[in-house]
Design a protein around this motif. Structure first.
Motif, PDB file in Angstrom:
ATOM      1  N   ASP A 165       0.744  -1.249  -0.064  1.00 45.48           N
ATOM      2  CA  ASP A 165      -0.071   0.134   0.134  1.00 45.48           C
ATOM      3  C   ASP A 165       0.927   1.422   0.098  1.00 45.48           C
ATOM      4  O   ASP A 165       0.700   2.215  -0.682  1.00 45.48           O
ATOM      5  CB  ASP A 165      -0.946   0.028   1.217  1.00 45.48           C
ATOM      6  CG  ASP A 165      -1.813   1.149   1.296  1.00 45.48           C
ATOM      7  OD1 ASP A 165      -2.557   1.371   0.360  1.00 45.48           O
ATOM      8  OD2 ASP A 165      -1.844   2.205   2.320  1.00 45.48           O
ATOM      9  N   HIS A 216     -10.881 -10.975  -4.052  1.00 48.43           N
ATOM     10  CA  HIS A 216     -10.817  -9.861  -3.135  1.00 48.43           C
ATOM     11  C   HIS A 216      -9.506  -9.206  -3.207  1.00 48.43           C
ATOM     12  O   HIS A 216      -9.550  -8.015  -3.355  1.00 48.43           O
ATOM     13  CB  HIS A 216     -11.409 -10.190  -1.650  1.00 48.43           C
ATOM     14  CG  HIS A 216     -12.766 -10.355  -1.312  1.00 48.43           C
ATOM     15  ND1 HIS A 216     -13.072 -10.990  -0.103  1.00 48.43           N
ATOM     16  CD2 HIS A 216     -13.608  -9.984  -1.976  1.00 48.43           C
ATOM     17  CE1 HIS A 216     -14.437 -11.225  -0.352  1.00 48.43           C
ATOM     18  NE2 HIS A 216     -14.870 -10.597  -1.466  1.00 48.43           N
ATOM     19  N   LEU A 217      -8.464 -10.024  -2.995  1.00 53.19           N
ATOM     20  CA  LEU A 217      -7.152  -9.418  -3.186  1.00 53.19           C
ATOM     21  C   LEU A 217      -7.071  -8.681  -4.651  1.00 53.19           C
ATOM     22  O   LEU A 217      -6.278  -7.883  -4.736  1.00 53.19           O
ATOM     23  CB  LEU A 217      -6.063 -10.626  -2.839  1.00 53.19           C
ATOM     24  CG  LEU A 217      -4.448 -10.008  -2.750  1.00 53.19           C
ATOM     25  CD1 LEU A 217      -4.522  -8.674  -1.777  1.00 53.19           C
ATOM     26  CD2 LEU A 217      -3.658 -10.926  -2.383  1.00 53.19           C
ATOM     27  N   ASP A 273      -9.037  -7.692  -6.578  1.00 49.71           N
ATOM     28  CA  ASP A 273      -9.861  -6.346  -6.776  1.00 49.71           C
ATOM     29  C   ASP A 273      -8.961  -5.067  -5.911  1.00 49.71           C
ATOM     30  O   ASP A 273      -8.982  -4.063  -6.344  1.00 49.71           O
ATOM     31  CB  ASP A 273     -11.435  -6.598  -5.973  1.00 49.71           C
ATOM     32  CG  ASP A 273     -12.207  -7.353  -6.913  1.00 49.71           C
ATOM     33  OD1 ASP A 273     -12.088  -7.384  -8.099  1.00 49.71           O
ATOM     34  OD2 ASP A 273     -13.306  -7.941  -6.256  1.00 49.71           O
ATOM     35  N   CYS A 274      -8.357  -5.565  -4.798  1.00 52.57           N
ATOM     36  CA  CYS A 274      -7.688  -4.654  -3.955  1.00 52.57           C
ATOM     37  C   CYS A 274      -6.720  -4.043  -4.975  1.00 52.57           C
ATOM     38  O   CYS A 274      -6.252  -2.741  -4.956  1.00 52.57           O
ATOM     39  CB  CYS A 274      -7.367  -5.081  -2.759  1.00 52.57           C
ATOM     40  SG  CYS A 274      -6.284  -4.428  -1.821  1.00 52.57           S
ATOM     41  N   ARG A 299     -13.535   0.130   0.056  1.00 52.56           N
ATOM     42  CA  ARG A 299     -13.608  -1.250   1.043  1.00 52.56           C
ATOM     43  C   ARG A 299     -12.432  -1.968   0.122  1.00 52.56           C
ATOM     44  O   ARG A 299     -11.984  -3.230   0.636  1.00 52.56           O
ATOM     45  CB  ARG A 299     -14.986  -1.796   0.946  1.00 52.56           C
ATOM     46  CG  ARG A 299     -15.868  -1.126   1.837  1.00 52.56           C
ATOM     47  CD  ARG A 299     -17.208  -1.777   1.987  1.00 52.56           C
ATOM     48  NE  ARG A 299     -17.857  -1.610   0.776  1.00 52.56           N
ATOM     49  CZ  ARG A 299     -18.900  -0.981   0.507  1.00 52.56           C
ATOM     50  NH1 ARG A 299     -19.096   0.076   1.306  1.00 52.56           N
ATOM     51  NH2 ARG A 299     -19.742  -0.953  -0.589  1.00 52.56           N
ATOM     52  N   HIS A 300     -12.370  -1.766  -1.117  1.00 54.99           N
ATOM     53  CA  HIS A 300     -11.444  -2.508  -1.986  1.00 54.99           C
ATOM     54  C   HIS A 300      -9.795  -2.113  -1.646  1.00 54.99           C
ATOM     55  O   HIS A 300      -8.869  -2.936  -1.364  1.00 54.99           O
ATOM     56  CB  HIS A 300     -11.506  -2.452  -3.412  1.00 54.99           C
ATOM     57  CG  HIS A 300     -12.770  -3.155  -3.650  1.00 54.99           C
ATOM     58  ND1 HIS A 300     -13.454  -4.579  -3.381  1.00 54.99           N
ATOM     59  CD2 HIS A 300     -14.258  -2.607  -4.148  1.00 54.99           C
ATOM     60  CE1 HIS A 300     -14.482  -4.761  -4.006  1.00 54.99           C
ATOM     61  NE2 HIS A 300     -15.059  -3.509  -4.345  1.00 54.99           N
ATOM     62  N   THR A 301      -9.729  -0.920  -1.940  1.00 56.89           N
ATOM     63  CA  THR A 301      -8.303  -0.402  -1.746  1.00 56.89           C
ATOM     64  C   THR A 301      -7.675  -0.529  -0.366  1.00 56.89           C
ATOM     65  O   THR A 301      -6.627  -0.487  -0.044  1.00 56.89           O
ATOM     66  CB  THR A 301      -8.230   1.109  -2.017  1.00 56.89           C
ATOM     67  OG1 THR A 301      -9.113   1.961  -1.295  1.00 56.89           O
ATOM     68  CG2 THR A 301      -8.670   1.473  -3.521  1.00 56.89           C
ATOM     69  N   ALA A 308      -8.049  -3.095   1.529  1.00 51.84           N
ATOM     70  CA  ALA A 308      -7.808  -4.431   1.575  1.00 51.84           C
ATOM     71  C   ALA A 308      -8.840  -5.097   2.750  1.00 51.84           C
ATOM     72  O   ALA A 308      -8.270  -6.260   3.485  1.00 51.84           O
ATOM     73  CB  ALA A 308      -6.407  -4.822   1.957  1.00 51.84           C
ATOM     74  N   TYR A 349     -11.747  -6.141   2.863  1.00 49.77           N
ATOM     75  CA  TYR A 349     -12.501  -7.631   2.473  1.00 49.77           C
ATOM     76  C   TYR A 349     -11.586  -8.730   2.819  1.00 49.77           C
ATOM     77  O   TYR A 349     -11.803  -9.695   3.209  1.00 49.77           O
ATOM     78  CB  TYR A 349     -13.121  -7.535   1.067  1.00 49.77           C
ATOM     79  CG  TYR A 349     -14.306  -6.674   0.850  1.00 49.77           C
ATOM     80  CD1 TYR A 349     -15.495  -6.656   1.687  1.00 49.77           C
ATOM     81  CD2 TYR A 349     -14.271  -5.863  -0.236  1.00 49.77           C
ATOM     82  CE1 TYR A 349     -16.530  -5.919   1.484  1.00 49.77           C
ATOM     83  CE2 TYR A 349     -15.562  -5.132  -0.432  1.00 49.77           C
ATOM     84  CZ  TYR A 349     -16.675  -5.186   0.428  1.00 49.77           C
ATOM     85  OH  TYR A 349     -17.732  -4.594   0.250  1.00 49.77           O
ATOM     86  N   CYS A 363     -16.883  -3.192   7.580  1.00 51.47           N
ATOM     87  CA  CYS A 363     -15.628  -2.495   6.550  1.00 51.47           C
ATOM     88  C   CYS A 363     -15.709  -1.149   6.707  1.00 51.47           C
ATOM     89  O   CYS A 363     -14.496  -0.504   6.628  1.00 51.47           O
ATOM     90  CB  CYS A 363     -15.811  -2.954   5.358  1.00 51.47           C
ATOM     91  SG  CYS A 363     -15.502  -5.122   5.263  1.00 51.47           S
ATOM     92  N   CYS A 385     -12.541   1.340   7.623  1.00 57.22           N
ATOM     93  CA  CYS A 385     -11.738   2.288   6.573  1.00 57.22           C
ATOM     94  C   CYS A 385     -11.932   3.470   7.036  1.00 57.22           C
ATOM     95  O   CYS A 385     -10.914   4.404   6.860  1.00 57.22           O
ATOM     96  CB  CYS A 385     -12.403   2.034   5.425  1.00 57.22           C
ATOM     97  SG  CYS A 385     -12.138   0.377   4.483  1.00 57.22           S
TER      98      CYS A 385
END
Length: 337
Positions: free
Chosen positions: A77, A147-148, A150-151, A179-181, A183, A185, A217, A221
């Protein structure tokens, strides 16, 4: 700083000291941390303590793995948020493609672990996946990989594209993408590994379950956004809910903080409402719901405690500047910062 509604009790794993020691050794051995400036900054974050609060029921081996996942996620990140690769969508996509290949490999990354010619972020992911995937069901692996992916994809394309274009995203889009960036999920999926449960798709896609999950989530965040605001502003980062609220609603920083903290408390109450509804409606799934929802609770509380105390988000003192080139390891992404 405005306060949050946080009705969940403080919990921490008894293996926190072991996790801290393991994490220091693993990051050095795997090559994620090499330079002294990077080591000092990493140590300030105290990811071993963070993992111990959000996964308090993990055994010693599990907690070590959770802490390692945290280290990898946060270091990647940092590369995408603070480094030059986060402003180069094409290069970022190449790195993400390499990570995706690890997650889709039939050997769960065994071959990629030994590859020292590519980005360390990829070989470190292979090490993590090799220690995680064999102990999970095919259903969980599919969900986690999605999920990873997407992140990483959203961070590498959507966020990077916004930085290049100078775009401040609107609130609705940001909240969904965050919620994706963030991580989150991915991190919520890891509850299943710690608790040794497998949430069936029929339950995971249930509207009440999704509402409870998304509320939890959002709490995580948005709490992170409140406490990381100063650090992100110092770097010119616009992907922060407080900044976005201030920008689009015409509020000052104090008003934006009040708004986001109040919204976070509302999401916590929404989680509690959906949790009650879900447990009442799905008694046949209590064996997975009870530990799964408890994991979401400890995530919300543990993240708040860590965010309040970690030096990762503390403003620098005096005339000192945040200099990403001093703490970003070029070997992680094989790119000059």
């Amino acid at each position: 700083m405005p306060d949050f509604f946080h009705p969940f009790p403080y919990r921490i794993s008894p293996y926190v000291a072991e996790a801290r020691e393991h994490l220091t050794d693993w990051t050095r051995r795997i090559g994620l941390i090499e330079r002294e400036a990077a080591r000092k900054r990493f140590a300030k974050a105290d990811f071993g303590w963070f993992a111990a609060m959000v996964y308090p029921t993990a055994d010693a081996t599990q907690l070590n793995l959770m802490a390692d996942w945290f280290a990898w996620l946060f270091l990647v990140d940092d590369q995408l948020d603070d480094g030059s690769i986060g402003r180069s969508p094409e290069r970022a996509r190449d790195i993400v493609d390499g990570m995706r290949a690890v997650l889709e490999s039939p050997d769960h990354g065994a071959a990629a672990v030994a590859d020292r010619d590519g980005p360390v972020a990829v070989s470190a992911l292979a090490d993590l996946w090799l220690r995680t995937a064999p102990h999970a069901t095919a259903n969980w692996r599919r969900r986690f990989v999605q999920h990873l992916d997407d992140c990483l994809t959203v961070a590498a394309t959507w966020e990077a594209g916004n930085r290049v274009a100078g775009t401040v995203p609107d609130e609705e889009t940001y909240i969904e993408m965050r919620r994706h960036t963030g991580a989150i999920y991915v991190c919520m999926d890891l509850i299943d590994i710690v608790e040794r449960i497998d949430i069936p798709d029929s339950l995971y896609t249930d509207a009440q379950f999704r509402a409870a999950l998304d509320a939890a989530c959002n709490v995580v965040c948005w709490t992170n956004d409140v406490y990381s605001l100063a650090k992100e502003r110092a770097l010119g980062e616009v992907h922060n809910l407080v900044h976005i609220v201030e920008h689009h609603r015409g509020l000052d920083t104090s008003g934006a903080l009040d708004h986001v903290c109040a919204a976070t408390s509302t999401e916590t109450m929404l989680f509690l409402e959906k949790e009650r509804e879900l447990l009442a409606a799905r008694p046949e799934h209590h064996a997975v719901l009870v530990p799964g929802l408890a994991g979401m609770r400890t995530w919300m509380r543990g993240n708040l405690d860590w965010s309040r105390s970690t030096k990762r988000y503390r403003p620098v003192e005096g005339d000192e500047e945040i200099r990403p080139e001093e703490y970003l390891e070029a070997s992680l992404m094989k790119v000059d910062q």
